[in-house]
Design a protein around this motif. Structure first.
Motif, short mmCIF file in Angstrom:
data_model
loop_
_atom_site.label_atom_id
_atom_site.label_comp_id
_atom_site.label_asym_id
_atom_site.label_seq_id
_atom_site.Cartn_x
_atom_site.Cartn_y
_atom_site.Cartn_z
N LEU A 1 -9.56 31.39 -6.29
CA LEU A 1 -10.48 31.26 -5.16
C LEU A 1 -9.83 31.74 -3.86
O LEU A 1 -10.52 32.07 -2.91
N LEU A 2 -8.49 31.77 -3.83
CA LEU A 2 -7.80 32.21 -2.63
C LEU A 2 -7.64 33.73 -2.59
O LEU A 2 -7.26 34.29 -1.58
N GLY A 3 -7.90 34.40 -3.71
CA GLY A 3 -7.63 35.83 -3.78
C GLY A 3 -6.36 36.07 -4.58
O GLY A 3 -5.51 35.18 -4.71
N GLU A 4 -6.22 37.28 -5.10
CA GLU A 4 -5.14 37.54 -6.05
C GLU A 4 -3.76 37.49 -5.42
O GLU A 4 -2.81 37.01 -6.04
N THR B 1 -19.62 22.25 -4.44
CA THR B 1 -18.16 22.36 -4.49
C THR B 1 -17.78 23.68 -5.13
O THR B 1 -18.59 24.32 -5.80
N SER B 2 -16.55 24.11 -4.88
CA SER B 2 -16.04 25.29 -5.56
C SER B 2 -14.95 24.90 -6.54
O SER B 2 -14.37 25.74 -7.19
N ASN B 3 -14.66 23.60 -6.60
CA ASN B 3 -13.58 23.11 -7.46
C ASN B 3 -14.01 23.18 -8.93
O ASN B 3 -14.94 22.49 -9.35
N ILE C 1 -8.90 26.35 -15.94
CA ILE C 1 -9.46 25.71 -14.74
C ILE C 1 -8.53 25.86 -13.53
O ILE C 1 -8.95 26.27 -12.45
N LYS C 2 -7.24 25.58 -13.74
CA LYS C 2 -6.30 25.66 -12.61
C LYS C 2 -6.21 27.09 -12.09
O LYS C 2 -6.22 27.33 -10.88
N LYS D 1 -12.68 22.03 -11.49
CA LYS D 1 -12.50 20.82 -12.27
C LYS D 1 -13.82 20.05 -12.35
O LYS D 1 -14.10 19.38 -13.33
N PHE E 1 -19.49 31.01 -2.91
CA PHE E 1 -18.99 30.51 -4.20
C PHE E 1 -17.52 30.20 -4.13
O PHE E 1 -16.94 30.28 -3.07
N ASN F 1 -9.24 27.98 -10.02
CA ASN F 1 -9.15 27.41 -8.66
C ASN F 1 -8.21 28.22 -7.79
O ASN F 1 -8.49 28.48 -6.62
N THR F 2 -7.06 28.63 -8.35
CA THR F 2 -6.10 29.40 -7.56
C THR F 2 -6.70 30.74 -7.17
O THR F 2 -6.49 31.24 -6.07
#
Lengths: 342, 264
Positions: A227-230, A282-284, A220-221, A286, A342, A224-225
Motif C-alpha cells: 500500500l506504500l508503493g514498491e 479500511t485498507s488494512n 496479507i502482510k 487483515k 483503495f 499491506n506493505t
C-alpha cells in the motif's frame, strides 16, 4: 474511527448473513420445498426421496460452488487491485480469464481447424476443465516470464491486457471457422454456470481453491506493505519479486480454476472488493481480505438465488445477474466517490 | 572533529556512482569519501543534475555503485539482507504513497513491518514505538485522520514518523521540503534537527534549501562539479565551496550571511 468491537460486530453480522443466504439459496428453486421438509432432509428423517435428491445432488453442490466462486473471485480481485495499484484491476487483467476461454475455445471449436484429431470426439466436461486450466496456466506462465524482466507492475498489467486481446482474437478466428453447434456450446460455456458441478468436481475445485486462499492469507502482510508503493515496501525488507509471485500464483489458482469449472463470471472480482470497502472503511488487508471473502460468498449466493427465478421453470445465465448488479455498483461508486480510494 | 570508528554509522570509501548501460559506464560522480556519525543531521546539497539522487539511490541500494565501498555500521552495504537493511536504514521518499485511505496510525504502524510476525501483528512494544514516533513529531492529535485529509506538511511529518517507527540508526530523506511553504520547510528541517539530537539517530537529507541547511546541519555534503565535499557548514563556507555550487552569472554566495543573493 471504528474500533475493534465494531469490526467484530460487522463480522458477526456478515457470517450470520452468509449462513442465511446459504440456506435461502438451498430452499429456493424451481421446485418449491417447504422449510419443514428441508429441516427433515438435513436431519435425515425425510421420507420424500425426490426432494432429497434435488437438495443433495443439485442444490447443495450449487450453493457450495456459488460460495467458492464469490469468495475466490473476490479475494483474487482484491489482491490484483492492491498489487497493480489499480482500482479497476480484477482477475481478468492478467489474462487468466481469457487464457481459460482460449483453452475452452480450442477444445470446442478447434476441430474445424485441426481436423480429424478432435473432430467427432465427445467434448466432455473434464476436457473443458482441463483445457481452461491449461489455458489460464499457460497465459499466467507467459505473463510471469515477461514480468520477471519488467520491474514496473503497470507494465505487467498492460501485458496481461494484451494477452487478453491476443486470446480474444484467436477465439474470433476459431469461431469464424466452427459450426453453429460448436459455437453454441462455446457461447453456453461463456454464459457461466454454477449448477453443472457434481460433488466430485466441487471437491476438486475446493482443494485448489483452498490452496489459493492459504497463499492469499500468507500474502496479507505483503499486501499491506505494498500500500506504500514498491520502493517503500522494499525499504521495509519486503522481497518484492517473491511476494509478487506468490500473489499472482494465488490469483491464478483461484480465478483460473473457478473459471475452468464455471465459465467466466463477470464483475464479481472487480465489484466485490469495492463494495466491501464501503462496509469496512479500511485498507488494512487483515480486515479487508476476510471481509471480501465472506461478502463475495454472500453476493454470489444472492445472485444465484435471483438467477433461479424462484418457483418458475426458467434459469437465467449467472453472468446476466452479476453484470446487472456489478456494473451499476461500479458506476455508482465512481459517481458518488468520484475517486475510488483503495 | 574526533570520533571513534564505532560512532561512524555510514561511510563511503572512494565511492564511484553512476549508471551502467549495456555498452558503457556513465559515471556521475567519483571518489566520494564521506563519514556520517551517530546523532548527526547531514544535508546533501548540489545543483540539479549533479547526482544527488544517484548518490541517495546508491546509498539506499536502489542501484549498485560503480566502484568503491559503502559501510553501514562497519558492515559492507552489499552484504546486508533486505530485512537486516530494513532494521538499519529507513527512508522518506519523494514518491506518493499508494493508498491514501490509510489512517495516520496505520501508516506509521507499517514502519514496524520488519519486526512483526508473518501476518503483521503488533506487539505492545510495536504500539509504543508508534506512539513515541507520533509524539516526537507532534502529530498525536491527528493519529486517526486518513492520509487524504492531510496537508502536505502534515503528510511529510507522518512519513518522518513512519521512518522513526522503523527504529533504524540511519534515516535518509529525499528532498523532504519540496512542495512546502517557507514556514513548513523550516519547520521540517528544524524537526529533523531535534530528532537527530533527541533520538541520537543519524539523519541524512537532500535539499535545495541551502541557507536553511547551513543554519541547521551538523555536517553538509556539497556536490559540485568533479568533487564532493563533506564537512561542517562553517568550514565549507571558509573553504569557499558554496561559491562553486552554481554558475556565477546569476547568483552569488555571501559568506557573511551564509546565503545566496541575486546579482543586481
Amino acid at each position: 474511527m471504528p474500533n475493534k468491537s465494531t469490526y467484530k460486530l460487522a463480522f458477526t453480522v456478515l457470517i450470520a448473513l452468509l449462513l442465511f443466504c446459504f440456506f435461502a439459496n438451498i430452499s429456493l428453486g424451481s421446485v418449491s420445498i417447504p422449510n419443514s421438509e428441508l429441516l427433515k432432509i438435513f436431519m435425515g428423517t425425510s421420507q420424500n426421496n425426490s426432494f432429497y435428491q434435488i437438495v443433495f445432488d443439485y442444490r447443495l453442490p450449487k450453493a457450495f460452488t456459488a460460495a467458492i466462486v464469490g469468495s475466490g473471485l473476490g479475494v483474487s480481485g482484491l489482491m490484483m487491485q492492491t498489487l497493480f495499484r489499480n482500482p479497476l484491476a480484477g482477475p481478468f487483467v492478467l489474462g487468466i480469464t481469457s487464457g481459460a476461454s482460449l483453452g475452452v475455445a480450442l477444445i470446442i471449436m478447434g476441430s474445424a481447424i485441426f481436423g480429424g484429431v478432435l473432430a467427432g470426439s465427445l467434448v466432455s466436461k473434464w476436457s473443458i476443465v482441463i483445457a481452461a486450466s491449461l489455458g489460464s496456466f499457460l497465459v499466467l506462465l507467459s505473463v510471469l516470464v515477461v514480468s520477471s524482466r519488467v520491474r514496473d507492475t503497470m507494465a505487467i498489467l498492460i501485458i496481461g491486457l494484451m494477452f487478453g486481446s491476443i486470446t480474444t482474437a484467436i477465439v474470433s478466428v476459431l469461431s469464424y471457422f466452427s459450426s453453429a453447434e460448436e459455437l453454441q456450446q462455446y457461447i453456453f460455456w461463456g454464459f457461466g454456470s454454477l449448477g453443472n458441478l457434481s460433488w466430485e468436481e466441487v471437491f476438486i475445485l475446493f482443494i485448489i481453491y483452498f490452496l489459493g486462499i492459504l497463499l492469499s492469507l500468507t500474502s496479507i502482510k505483503a499486501l499491506n506493505t505494498l500500500l506504500l508503493g514498491e520502493n517503500y515496501a522494499r525499504s521495509l525488507g519486503l522481497h518484492i519479486k517473491r511476494s509478487r509471485l506468490t500473489i499472482i500464483i494465488a490469483t491464478s489458482l483461484l480465478a483460473g480454476t473457478i473459471t475452468a469449472f464455471t465459465g467466466p463470471i463477470a464483475f464479481i472480482g472487480l465489484a466485490i472488493p469495492h463494495m466491501t470497502r464501503q462496509i469496512f472503511n479500511t485498507s488494512n488487508h487483515k480486515l479487508l481480505l476476510p471481509a471480501v471473502f465472506i461478502f463475495g460468498a454472500i453476493v454470489m449466493l444472492i445472485c444465484d438465488s435471483v438467477a433461479q427465478l424462484p418457483t418458475s421453470d426458467y434459469t437465467l445465465p449467472i453472468n446476466v445477474i452479476t453484470s446487472l448488479i456489478g456494473a451499476p455498483v461500479v458506476i455508482w461508486l465512481l459517481v458518488r466517490k468520484r475517486k475510488m480510494v483503495f | 572533529m574526533t570520533s571513534k570508528p564505532e560512532h561512524i554509522i555510514l561511510s563511503t570509501n572512494n565511492l564511484d556512482i553512476g549508471y551502467t548501460t549495456r555498452k558503457s559506464k556513465n559515471m556521475v560522480a567519483s571518489n566520494i569519501n564521506i563519514e556520517l556519525h551517530r546523532g548527526e543531521l547531514v544535508g546533501l546539497v548540489g545543483a540539479n543534475g549533479i547526482g544527488k539522487s544517484t548518490l541517495l539511490r546508491t546509498l539506499t541500494t536502489l542501484q549498485n555503485p560503480l566502484g568503491g565501498t559503502i559501510l553501514l555500521n562497519n558492515k559492507k552495504l552489499a552484504n546486508y539482507t533486505s530485512l537486516e537493511l530494513a532494521k538499519s536504514m529507513s527512508l522518506v521518499l519523494t514518491e506518493q504513497i499508494i493508498s491514501k485511505n490509510l489512517s495516520v496510525f496505520e501508516l506509521i504502524a507499517l514502519g514496524r513491518q520488519p519486526y512483526t510476525n508473518w501476518i503483521g501483528n503488533m506487539e505492545n512494544e510495536d504500539v509504543s514505538m508508534v506512539n513515541q514516533a507520533l509524539k516526537l513529531t507532534n502529530i498525536y492529535d491527528i493519529k486517526h485522520k486518513r492520509c487524504f485529509e492531510l496537508s502536505d506538511g502534515q503528510l511529510q511529518k507522518v512519513m518522518i514518523a513512519r521512518a522513526l517507527a522503523q527504529d533504524t540508526d540511519l534515516i535518509i530523506l529525499d528532498e523532504p521540503t519540496t512542495h512546502l511553504d517557507m514556514y513548513h520547510k523550516a519547520y521540517i528541517l528544524k524537526l529533523l534537527q531535534k530528532l537527530a539530537k533527541e533520538t541520537n539517530k543519524t539523519i541524512l537529507f537532500s535539499s535545495h534549501e541551502i541557507d536553511l541547511a547551513i543554519q541547521l546541519c551538523d555536517k553538509m555534503i556539497v556536490m559540485v562539479k568533479d568533487r564532493v565535499e563533506a564537512d561542517e557548514p562553517c568550514n565549507l563556507i571558509t573553504k569557499g565551496v558554496f561559491q562553486s555550487l552554481f554558475p556565477k552569472d546569476l547568483i552569488d554566495f555571501d559568506a557573511n550571511t551564509g546565503s545566496f543573493r541575486v546579482k543586481k
